[in-house]
Enzyme design. Structure first.
Site, mmCIF file in Angstrom:
data_model
loop_
_atom_site.group_PDB
_atom_site.id
_atom_site.type_symbol
_atom_site.label_atom_id
_atom_site.label_comp_id
_atom_site.label_asym_id
_atom_site.label_seq_id
_atom_site.Cartn_x
_atom_site.Cartn_y
_atom_site.Cartn_z
ATOM 1 C CB CYS A 120 -34.932 45.889 35.745
ATOM 2 S SG CYS A 120 -36.688 46.267 35.568
ATOM 3 C CG HIS A 133 -31.486 48.526 40.098
ATOM 4 N ND1 HIS A 133 -31.464 48.410 38.726
ATOM 5 C CD2 HIS A 133 -32.727 48.139 40.486
ATOM 6 C CE1 HIS A 133 -32.635 47.950 38.301
ATOM 7 N NE2 HIS A 133 -33.419 47.785 39.356
ATOM 8 C CE LYS A 167 -32.992 51.948 37.000
ATOM 9 N NZ LYS A 167 -31.657 51.454 37.354
ATOM 10 C CG HIS A 206 -36.313 51.273 35.829
ATOM 11 N ND1 HIS A 206 -35.397 50.632 35.028
ATOM 12 C CD2 HIS A 206 -36.572 50.410 36.859
ATOM 13 C CE1 HIS A 206 -35.123 49.443 35.539
ATOM 14 N NE2 HIS A 206 -35.817 49.294 36.655
ATOM 15 C CG PHE A 241 -40.201 42.542 38.424
ATOM 16 C CD1 PHE A 241 -39.735 43.372 39.422
ATOM 17 C CD2 PHE A 241 -41.433 42.833 37.850
ATOM 18 C CE1 PHE A 241 -40.467 44.478 39.835
ATOM 19 C CE2 PHE A 241 -42.170 43.930 38.255
ATOM 20 C CZ PHE A 241 -41.703 44.753 39.248
#
Length: 419
Positions: A168, A308, A340, A345, A404
């Protein structure tokens, strides 16, 4: 001698609009692009909502029907966003009578997953019909670098081409690495960003079973960044592209400059495969790197942060901690929001879409809201711009992304004033 880098073009395909104008308008108006999934059957899926791209016609972006039919959707989205961005920039290669050396024109466009639909479709063929029925185009349609390759082909960009894959954080890193390449003289302009098309049964099942997705029944109240009622992120799709260009090159050809790129940070948590570092220290380091390089001064700058802000339990508290570590008491003065809540996302495309929002916030002097922020988490006690856009004299903006694998990225922009 390092060079200055500016943004001269932008393009987007997203759940809230397929042009920069519609994307920005819907963000500041608080429009939610999340709804029930329509492109695949959801009867057997644990999650039935997502941020889908709507009313997308590839031909509007000069994409031939045959190309759109044969390519994975993530490539088609990327090509469409790049077409918008390059058209706005006014760049074209010298060999075609244009204004840039093709060997100094690059593409840094990544994807977190790549051709997911192609993988699923061709694997199903293998299992049900046998190996001989797997498409000969399977590999060059599925690989994550193929969007960048196709963009380079279309725009005759023969300079550095470096697709990034950091989950991401992919397109934040793509923009940041493109900035460094231009800053240190390796290119005059780079098409940078990311694309993703993950809304598939396998994608939904995988993220849902990892307990990452929101299972809210109401699509309009499902993506809840910094809200104490948050229950996971909402998957979305799309692409976003910025054209980064060396300042003198842009000025010499009379380009319109949207913002200046002025900082980049890149760190890794080295902590856990999926969970962010709970103390926010490594995320804070990436933010500090970008702000330090940008010359941020809390006494004279008015800062916007596009967070984020995924709406997961762990992300929002650790990210809040990171802002406080990086900024100290100045964290409470910063204008912050997560877009978001509106888009969902977009995974590998999220960073570039949010960098675009940061550029537009600087350009227009408007902070887009975090929608659905009706009950802020007490641990997320910064100014997250709840529900309504705010007019502010912004001078600097950052967009940070966490992926991740522990990947952290942050890019910084400054408002550009014609000199």
């Amino acid at each position: 001698m390092s060079k200055r880098v500016v943004v001269t073009g932008a393009g987007v395909v997203s759940p809230v609009g397929n042009s920069v104008e519609s994307f920005w308008h819907n963000l500041i108006e608080g429009v939610c692009g999340i709804d029930y999934i329509r492109q695949i059957p959801t009867d057997d899926l644990p999650v039935k909502i997502a941020g889908e791209v709507k009313d997308f016609d590839p031909q509007q972006f000069g994409i031939e029907p045959g190309f759109a039919r044969k390519q994975d959707k993530f490539t088609v989205y990327a090509v469409a966003a790049a077409q918008q961005a390059v058209a706005q920039s006014g760049l074209s290669v010298a060999a075609e009578g244009g204004n840039i050396d093709s060997m100094r024109f690059g593409v840094y466009v990544g994807s977190g997953i790549g051709g997911f639909a192609t993988q699923c479709r061709e694997h199903a063929k293998l299992m049900t019909e046998g190996a001989r029925w797997v498409s000969p185009l399977f590999v060059p349609t599925m690989i994550s670098n193929i969007a960048a390759g196709n963009i380079a082909i279309r725009h005759k960009a023969q300079g550095p081409c470096l697709p990034v894959v950091t989950a991401c954080a992919t397109s934040t890193h793509a923009i940041g690495e493109a900035y460094r390449a231009i800053k240190h003289g390796y290119a005059d302009a780079i098409i940078a960003g990311g694309s993703e098309a993950p809304i598939l049964p396998m994608g939904i099942a995988g993220f849902a079973n990892a307990k990452a997705l929101s299972r809210a029944g109401n699509p309009a109240y499902a993506s809840l960044p910094f809200n104490k009622n948050r229950g996971g992120f909402v998957m979305a799709e799309g692409a976003a592209i910025l054209v980064l260009e060396e300042y003198d090159h842009a000025i010499a050809r009379g380009a319109t400059i949207l913002a200046e790129v002025c900082g980049y940070g890149n760190t890794c948590d080295a902590y856990h495969a999926t969970a962010p570092h709970p103390e926010g220290t490594t995320q804070a380091a990436a933010i500090s790197q970008a702000l330090d390089e940008a010359g941020y001064n809390p006494q004279t700058d008015t800062l916007y942060i596009n967070a984020h802000g995924t709406g997961t339990a762990l992300n929002d508290t650790s990210e809040t901690a990171a802002f406080k570590i990086a900024l100290g008491e100045s964290a409470y003065k910063a204008h912050i929001s997560s877009t978001k809540g509106a888009t969902g996302h977009m995974l590998g495309a999220a960073g570039a879409a949010e960098a675009l929002a940061a550029v537009m916030a600087l350009k227009e002097g408007i902070v887009p809201p975090t929608i659905n922020l009706d009950e802020p988490d007490p641990e997320c006690d910064l100014d997250y711009t709840p529900n309504k856009a705010v007019v502010a004299p912004l001078t600097i903006a950052i967009s940070d992304s966490l992926g991740f694998g522990g990947h952290n990225g942050c890019v910084a922009f400054r408002k550009y004033t014609q000199q």
